[in-house]
Design a protein around this motif. Structure first.
Motif, PDB file in Angstrom:
ATOM      1  N   ALA A   1       0.829  -1.211   0.000  1.00 22.51           N
ATOM      2  CA  ALA A   1       0.000   0.000   0.000  1.00 22.51           C
ATOM      3  C   ALA A   1       0.863   1.260   0.000  1.00 22.51           C
ATOM      4  CB  ALA A   1      -0.930  -0.013   1.203  1.00 22.51           C
ATOM      5  N   LYS A   2       1.901   1.299   0.863  1.00 23.43           N
ATOM      6  CA  LYS A   2       2.799   2.461   0.884  1.00 23.43           C
ATOM      7  C   LYS A   2       3.622   2.547  -0.391  1.00 23.43           C
ATOM      8  CE  LYS A   2       3.390   3.374   5.821  1.00 23.43           C
ATOM      9  NZ  LYS A   2       4.369   3.509   6.934  1.00 23.43           N
ATOM     10  N   ALA A   3       4.023   1.363  -0.910  1.00 20.63           N
ATOM     11  CA  ALA A   3       4.803   1.335  -2.144  1.00 20.63           C
ATOM     12  C   ALA A   3       4.019   1.980  -3.281  1.00 20.63           C
ATOM     13  CB  ALA A   3       5.166  -0.095  -2.499  1.00 20.63           C
ATOM     14  N   ILE A   4       2.715   1.697  -3.347  1.00 25.23           N
ATOM     15  CA  ILE A   4       1.872   2.277  -4.402  1.00 25.23           C
ATOM     16  C   ILE A   4       1.904   3.804  -4.336  1.00 25.23           C
ATOM     17  CG2 ILE A   4      -0.541   2.571  -5.128  1.00 25.23           C
ATOM     18  CD1 ILE A   4      -0.944  -0.418  -4.397  1.00 25.23           C
ATOM     19  N   ASN A   5       1.840   4.360  -3.130  1.00 24.40           N
ATOM     20  CA  ASN A   5       1.863   5.827  -2.979  1.00 24.40           C
ATOM     21  C   ASN A   5       3.159   6.430  -3.514  1.00 24.40           C
ATOM     22  OD1 ASN A   5      -0.687   5.847  -1.780  1.00 24.40           O
ATOM     23  ND2 ASN A   5       0.157   5.581   0.278  1.00 24.40           N
ATOM     24  N   TYR A   6       4.279   5.811  -3.192  1.00 19.39           N
ATOM     25  CA  TYR A   6       5.575   6.329  -3.669  1.00 19.39           C
ATOM     26  C   TYR A   6       5.728   6.136  -5.168  1.00 19.39           C
ATOM     27  CZ  TYR A   6       7.504   7.436   0.925  1.00 19.39           C
ATOM     28  OH  TYR A   6       7.755   8.019   2.154  1.00 19.39           O
ATOM     29  N   TYR A   7       5.244   5.005  -5.682  1.00 20.99           N
ATOM     30  CA  TYR A   7       5.302   4.786  -7.138  1.00 20.99           C
ATOM     31  C   TYR A   7       4.457   5.839  -7.866  1.00 20.99           C
ATOM     32  CZ  TYR A   7       7.634   0.202  -6.846  1.00 20.99           C
ATOM     33  OH  TYR A   7       8.528  -0.822  -6.635  1.00 20.99           O
TER      34      TYR A   7
END
Length: 384
Positions: free
Chosen positions: A37-43
Motif C-alpha cells: 500500500a505504501k509502495a503504491i503511494n511512492y510509485y
C-alpha cells in the motif's frame, strides 16, 4: 546573471532527479518487504513507466484484481509494444476468468512474438477454457515446437489424448516429457493411467508403485494399484493397498466391497462375507449391491437357500436391476423340483425386463426364453 540562472536551473534538475530516484528507491524497498500500500503511494509520486507497472503488480499481489486490471490496461494502452505488461495482464485476465479478453490479448502477443512458448501455452489454456479444443491443441503443439522441453504443454497434450483414449499419441507426449524429466511424478502418473485405461495392468503396476515412492500417496493411486494387483492374481498385495485406502477413509463402502472381492477371488469366502457386511453397515441406506454380493458368496458355498434369501432382499432394494432377478430365477431353477414354478419365475423376468435394451438384459432375455422352451419340452415329454 545568465550564469547564475543556469546554475540554479541545473541545481533544480538535480534536485528533481534526486527526489525521483529517492521515491523509486523507497517504493522498491517497500514493495520488496511486502508493504504494498505504501509502495503504491511512492510509485504514484514517481510517475515513471516502471512505477506504473509496479503499481499494477502491487494491486495484483494484494488481491485487488479490479484495480490491477485497470492499471495494467492503462500501461498497455500507452505502451502497446511493452510485452511484459500485456503478458502479465493476460495472465491476470485468465486468472479472473475473463477468458475472451485474455484470448484477444494472447492472440496479439503471439503475433508480436510467435516463437515465445509461454504465449502459445497461455493461448492454449484460454482456448481450452473457451471449449475450443482444436485451437488449444494447435497452441500447445506450437509451444512444444518452439521449446521441446515445455513440460506444461507436453502434459496438456498427453492428458488430452489420454482422455480421448488415443493411447499411442498420449504415450508419445508422455515419453517425450519423461525423457527430459524422468522423475516427474505427474508424467509417471499420467503414463500409469494411460496404460491402466488400456487394460495393460501389468505395465501400469510398476508405474503406480513409482508414483507412491515419489510421495503421491493418494487414495486413487492405491485404488488403481490394488486393481492392477487383483488383475495380476496378486491378491495379498491388492488387499494391502485396499487397507491403505481404508486408513485414509474408513467410511467408504466401495473399498470394503473391493476388499471383499479380492478375498472372494482368492477363494476366501468367509473373509469376503465379513467385508461385505462391513460395507453394508457403512452404507446408508443399505443398497442392493451388498445383498447381491452376499448372495454370490452363499452361492459359491452351494448354500442356495441363503443365496436365494439374499437375492430376494437385493431385489427388494433395487427391483430395476435385471441381473438380480435373473439370479433369483436361476436359483429357483436349481432348487425347485416343479418345472411350472420355474417357468413362472422366468416368465416374470420377461414381463419385467424383456423390453430392456441393455447388453446384459438382452442376453438374459435370450437365455431365459431358451430355458422356458426347454422346460416346456420337459413337461410335454413327462406328460407322454
Amino acid at each position: 546573471m545568465r550564469k547564475s540562472l543556469l546554475i540554479i536551473f541545473i541545481l533544480l534538475l538535480v534536485k528533481v532527479h534526486s527526489q525521483t530516484q529517492s521515491n523509486s528507491a523507497i517504493a522498491d524497498s517497500l514493495y520488496a518487504t511486502g508493504n504494498y500500500a505504501k509502495a503504491i503511494n511512492y510509485y504514484a509520486e514517481d510517475g515513471t513507466l516502471n512505477s506504473s507497472l509496479q503499481i499494477a503488480r502491487a494491486y495484483n499481489v494484494i488481491g485487488n484484481y479490479e484495480k490491477a486490471i485497470v492499471q495494467y490496461q492503462s500501461v498497455v494502452t500507452e505502451n502497446p509494444d511493452l510485452q511484459i505488461a500485456s503478458f502479465e495482464l493476460g495472465k491476470l485476465l485468465f486468472k479472473t476468468k475473463a477468458f475472451d479478453d485474455a484470448r484477444k490479448l494472447f492472440s496479439k502477443l503471439v503475433k508480436q512474438a510467435q516463437d515465445n512458448p509461454e504465449y502459445q501455452y497461455y493461448l492454449g489454456e484460454v482456448f481450452s477454457e473457451l471449449d475450443q479444443p482444436a485451437s488449444s491443441l494447435i497452441a500447445y503443439k506450437k509451444a512444444v515446437e518452439y521449446d521441446s522441453t515445455h513440460l506444461r504443454s507436453l502434459f496438456k497434450l498427453a492428458k488430452y489424448f489420454m482422455v480421448k483414449n488415443e493411447k499411442n499419441q498420449a504415450l508419445a507426449y508422455i515419453d517425450k516429457g519423461l525423457s527430459f524429466y524422468p522423475e516427474d511424478v505427474s508424467f509417471i502418473n499420467l503414463k500409469a493411467l494411460t496404460l491402466f485405461n488400456d487394460n495393460a495392468y501389468d505395465k501400469a503396476m510398476p508405474l503406480f508403485e513409482k508414483v507412491l515412492e515419489l510421495g503421491e500417496t493418494k487414495e486413487y493411486v492405491y485404488d488403481k494399484l490394488a486393481y492392477c494387483y487383483y488383475k495380476n492374481w496378486e491378491f495379498e498385495k491388492a488387499r494391502a493397498n485396499y487397507r491403505k485406502m481404508l486408513e485414509i477413509d474408513d467410511g467408504n463402502s466401495d473399498t470394503y466391497f473391493k476388499l471383499a472381492e479380492a478375498y472372494r477371488k482368492d477363494k476366501e469366502v468367509d473373509s469376503a462375507e465379513i467385508y461385505i457386511k462391513e460395507a453394508m453397515n457403512i452404507q446408508k441406506p443399505v443398497f442392493a449391491e451388498g445383498y447381491a454380493r452376499l448372495g454370490s458368496m452363499a452361492r459359491a458355498r452351494e448354500d442356495y437357500k441363503s443365496a436365494l434369501s439374499y437375492y430376494n432382499q437385493a431385489h427388494g432394494e433395487d427391483p430395476s436391476d435385471p441381473s438380480i432377478y435373473h439370479n433369483i430365477c436361476t436359483l429357483v431353477d436349481r432348487t425347485s423340483k416343479d418345472p411350472n414354478v420355474k417357468i413362472e419365475y422366468y416368465e416374470k423376468y420377461l414381463e419385467k425386463y424383456g423390453k430392456l435394451k441393455t447388453r446384459y438384459a438382452s442376453y438374459y432375455s435370450t437365455t431365459v426364453t431358451k430355458r422356458i422352451s426347454q422346460l416346456k419340452e420337459e413337461i410335454h415329454l413327462n406328460a407322454e
